[in-house]
Design a protein around this motif. Structure first.
Motif, PDB file in Angstrom:
ATOM      1  N   PHE A  50     -15.493   1.111  -5.039  1.00  0.00           N
ATOM      2  CA  PHE A  50     -15.215   1.526  -3.655  1.00  0.00           C
ATOM      3  C   PHE A  50     -15.420   3.027  -3.517  1.00  0.00           C
ATOM      4  N   SER A  51     -16.245   3.427  -2.548  1.00  0.00           N
ATOM      5  CA  SER A  51     -16.646   4.832  -2.433  1.00  0.00           C
ATOM      6  C   SER A  51     -15.616   5.653  -1.656  1.00  0.00           C
ATOM      7  N   ASN A  52     -15.706   6.965  -1.826  1.00  0.00           N
ATOM      8  CA  ASN A  52     -14.831   7.866  -1.063  1.00  0.00           C
ATOM      9  C   ASN A  52     -15.012   7.658   0.437  1.00  0.00           C
ATOM     10  N   GLU A  53     -16.279   7.470   0.871  1.00  0.00           N
ATOM     11  CA  GLU A  53     -16.522   7.271   2.307  1.00  0.00           C
ATOM     12  C   GLU A  53     -15.831   6.002   2.811  1.00  0.00           C
ATOM     13  N   GLU A  54     -15.903   4.959   2.028  1.00  0.00           N
ATOM     14  CA  GLU A  54     -15.266   3.695   2.432  1.00  0.00           C
ATOM     15  C   GLU A  54     -13.751   3.853   2.505  1.00  0.00           C
ATOM     16  N   GLU A  55     -13.188   4.592   1.554  1.00  0.00           N
ATOM     17  CA  GLU A  55     -11.736   4.819   1.572  1.00  0.00           C
ATOM     18  C   GLU A  55     -11.347   5.641   2.803  1.00  0.00           C
ATOM     19  N   GLU A  56     -12.213   6.588   3.188  1.00  0.00           N
ATOM     20  CA  GLU A  56     -11.958   7.372   4.405  1.00  0.00           C
ATOM     21  C   GLU A  56     -12.010   6.486   5.650  1.00  0.00           C
ATOM     22  N   ILE A  57     -12.986   5.571   5.693  1.00  0.00           N
ATOM     23  CA  ILE A  57     -13.134   4.699   6.857  1.00  0.00           C
ATOM     24  C   ILE A  57     -11.882   3.842   7.054  1.00  0.00           C
ATOM     25  N   VAL A  58     -11.292   3.355   5.955  1.00  0.00           N
ATOM     26  CA  VAL A  58     -10.083   2.519   6.077  1.00  0.00           C
ATOM     27  C   VAL A  58      -8.796   3.352   6.112  1.00  0.00           C
ATOM     28  N   LYS A  59      -8.969   4.692   6.125  1.00  0.00           N
ATOM     29  CA  LYS A  59      -7.865   5.647   6.307  1.00  0.00           C
ATOM     30  C   LYS A  59      -6.769   5.513   5.241  1.00  0.00           C
ATOM     31  N   LEU A  60      -7.217   5.353   3.985  1.00  0.00           N
ATOM     32  CA  LEU A  60      -6.241   5.228   2.902  1.00  0.00           C
ATOM     33  C   LEU A  60      -6.435   6.277   1.804  1.00  0.00           C
TER      34      LEU A  60
ATOM     35  N   LYS B 161       0.844  -1.196   0.000  1.00  0.00           N
ATOM     36  CA  LYS B 161       0.000   0.000   0.000  1.00  0.00           C
ATOM     37  C   LYS B 161       0.879   1.247   0.000  1.00  0.00           C
ATOM     38  N   GLY B 162       1.198   1.719  -1.184  1.00  0.00           N
ATOM     39  CA  GLY B 162       1.989   2.941  -1.315  1.00  0.00           C
ATOM     40  C   GLY B 162       3.293   2.853  -0.560  1.00  0.00           C
TER      41      GLY B 162
END
Length: 224
Positions: free
Chosen positions: A157-167, A15-16
């Motif tokens: 995968f939504s922006n909200e979901e990406e925010e929840i997983v902090k990525l 991951k990055g």
């Protein structure tokens, strides 16, 4: 001869710059695989680099994950995934991009797999993806020069979901934003709710919870 479906999995394992490992998300392979093999289809695997792809979400308490992981025939197949150059697009009725964060790094730039997907689609086949798998759709161009996702209903995968997983600051781009930017008519549900979008022969699912339903949508579309 069984009709065949091509599953695309990432070859990218980090991951990055976080040092955290990733890969294809097991449940996003196993759940559609279960639906489609039960329906009588043969599954092949391709990854950008071929060989053994990295795996994430290795939860063997999930009975379908366990079933896939312990299936010697398919374990051999996925651990010897084909390189794009080894794929004959004419062999497949559908192509399906599994997610996992790794997909965000290598699949958007893989023109060889994008070409395979375009050929399958132009041959009246189905293109499908789930979660981060739609990252592989963004560079698919059809014979008329149009982007596959442009003007079509799509999700991922939504922006909200990406925010929840902090990525959100780790991934190369936000998938929801990119699909909109390319002219996709993006749909979504609340985080972690199954959401499958079907627009003709393009089928997309939002998150890992959508994986089985994407498999069912592929099966149903192939039966039409």
């Amino acid at each position: 001869m069984k009709q065949k479906i091509l599953f695309v999995v990432t070859s990218h394992d980090t991951k990055g710059s976080t040092g955290e490992k990733t890969g294809y998300y097991l449940g996003e392979v196993s759940h559609p695989w279960d639906v489609l093999t039960e329906a009588g289809y043969e599954i092949d695997f391709v990854s950008p680099e071929g060989g053994t792809p990295p795996v994430d979400g290795l939860d063997l308490n999930d009975s379908i994950n366990k079933k896939f992981w312990e299936d010697a025939y398919y374990q051999n197949k996925i651990s010897h995934s084909m390189k794009p150059s080894e794929v004959n697009s004419g062999d497949y009725k559908a192509i399906f991009y599994a997610g996992g964060h790794g997909a965000m790094w290598d699949l958007p730039n893989d023109t060889a797999i994008a070409g395979i997907a375009a050929a399958i689609y132009e041959n009246n086949g189905i293109v499908a993806a789930v979660c981060h798998g739609p990252a592989g759709l963004i560079n698919i161009r059809l014979n008329n020069g149009a982007l596959l996702v442009s003007g079509k209903k799509v999700n991922g995968f939504s922006n909200e979901e990406e925010e929840i997983v902090k990525l959100t600051t780790v991934v190369p781009f936000l998938l929801e934003n990119k699909l909109k930017e390319l002219g996709g008519i993006y749909e979504k549900s609340q985080p972690w709710q199954s959401h499958v979008t079907v627009d003709g022969r393009l089928i997309t699912g939002q998150n890992p919870q959508s994986a089985k339903n994407v498999g069912e949508a592929i099966r149903d579309a192939l039966r039409k």
